[in-house]
Design a protein around this motif. Structure first.
Motif, PDB file in Angstrom:
ATOM      1  N   ARG A  93       0.870  -1.177   0.000  1.00  0.00           N
ATOM      2  CA  ARG A  93       0.000   0.000   0.000  1.00  0.00           C
ATOM      3  C   ARG A  93       0.906   1.225   0.000  1.00  0.00           C
ATOM      4  NH1 ARG A  93      -3.134   3.059   4.685  1.00  0.00           N
ATOM      5  NH2 ARG A  93      -4.484   4.389   3.409  1.00  0.00           N
ATOM      6  N   TYR A  95       0.657   5.553  -0.146  1.00  0.00           N
ATOM      7  CA  TYR A  95      -0.310   6.646  -0.129  1.00  0.00           C
ATOM      8  C   TYR A  95       0.337   8.005   0.065  1.00  0.00           C
ATOM      9  CZ  TYR A  95      -0.401   6.422   5.077  1.00  0.00           C
ATOM     10  OH  TYR A  95      -0.088   6.411   6.411  1.00  0.00           O
ATOM     11  N   ARG A  97      -0.526  11.778   1.700  1.00  0.00           N
ATOM     12  CA  ARG A  97      -1.399  12.399   2.703  1.00  0.00           C
ATOM     13  C   ARG A  97      -1.023  13.867   2.813  1.00  0.00           C
ATOM     14  NH1 ARG A  97      -1.408  13.653   8.239  1.00  0.00           N
ATOM     15  NH2 ARG A  97      -3.370  13.220   9.301  1.00  0.00           N
ATOM     16  N   ASP A 138      -4.612   6.649  -2.062  1.00  0.00           N
ATOM     17  CA  ASP A 138      -3.743   5.486  -1.888  1.00  0.00           C
ATOM     18  C   ASP A 138      -3.909   4.486  -3.013  1.00  0.00           C
ATOM     19  OD1 ASP A 138      -6.243   4.432  -1.169  1.00  0.00           O
ATOM     20  OD2 ASP A 138      -5.391   3.190   0.398  1.00  0.00           O
ATOM     21  N   HIS A 161       4.945  11.184  -4.916  1.00  0.00           N
ATOM     22  CA  HIS A 161       3.753  11.804  -4.335  1.00  0.00           C
ATOM     23  C   HIS A 161       3.706  13.263  -4.805  1.00  0.00           C
ATOM     24  CE1 HIS A 161       3.832   8.339  -1.583  1.00  0.00           C
ATOM     25  NE2 HIS A 161       5.131   8.563  -1.560  1.00  0.00           N
TER      26      HIS A 161
END
Length: 181
Positions: A93, A95, A97, A138, A161
């Motif tokens: 996973r 992600y 944020r 995600d 990201h």
């Protein structure tokens, strides 16, 4: 009009490109980027209108601009065996944020994450997701199956990201090396 030449990429060149990508990920992992994510920083925006930073405004002044943080995270969510063979893969996973100085989630104008999982033989899997007006995005995916022992069971994960907020762009990269038992 000049004539365009096209040439086919040989299998050897393709292998060299994959090897270079794996080597780059390996170097990043060795140099201390094991399961780390550096926060993205953005420079202050010169803003001609009062109160565009999200604070202040009115009465002849405004507050300091808000500094947001883009956090990039990679998580190992376990392992699974290949359904029809001895190979084993890792469930991943990754992600992005977006948060304010108090580490509370804040909806960015745009946010995305793109992750790659490289295996020792040059293969990779990838996953991408994005969202407008979101604080967290995600991806969940699996690595290619790996076989054997030792270094042949090592997966290198790299995620990029990105977020935008009030015209400011935030970027960061996270890396992880996962040994499949």
């Amino acid at each position: 009009m000049p004539k365009r030449e096209h040439r086919r990429i040989s299998a050897g060149e393709n292998v060299l490109k994959r090897a270079a990508a794996i080597f780059a990920a390996f170097v990043m992992a060795i140099t201390g980027m094991w399961l780390t994510a550096a926060p993205a920083h953005a420079f202050d925006v010169i803003c001609p209108i009062e109160g565009c930073s999200g604070e202040g405004g009115g009465g002849g002044g405004g507050g300091d601009p808000i500094t947001y943080t883009l956090q990039g995270v990679i998580q190992n969510e376990g392992y699974e065996y290949e359904s029809n063979g001895p190979g084993k893969r890792v469930k991943i996973r990754g992600y992005s944020r977006f948060a304010d100085p108090s580490n509370d989630r804040v909806d960015a104008d745009y946010i995305n994450v793109r992750c790659y999982a490289y295996d020792p033989l040059g293969g990779n899997t990838t996953k991408y997701d994005s969202e407008n007006g979101g604080a967290l995005v995600d991806v969940k995916f699996e690595s290619n199956p790996v076989y054997g022992v030792g270094g042949y069971r090592r997966i290198t994960v790299t995620c990029t990201h990105y977020a935008e907020m009030n015209g400011v762009q935030y970027n960061t990269t996270s890396n992880a090396v996962i040994d499949i038992p």
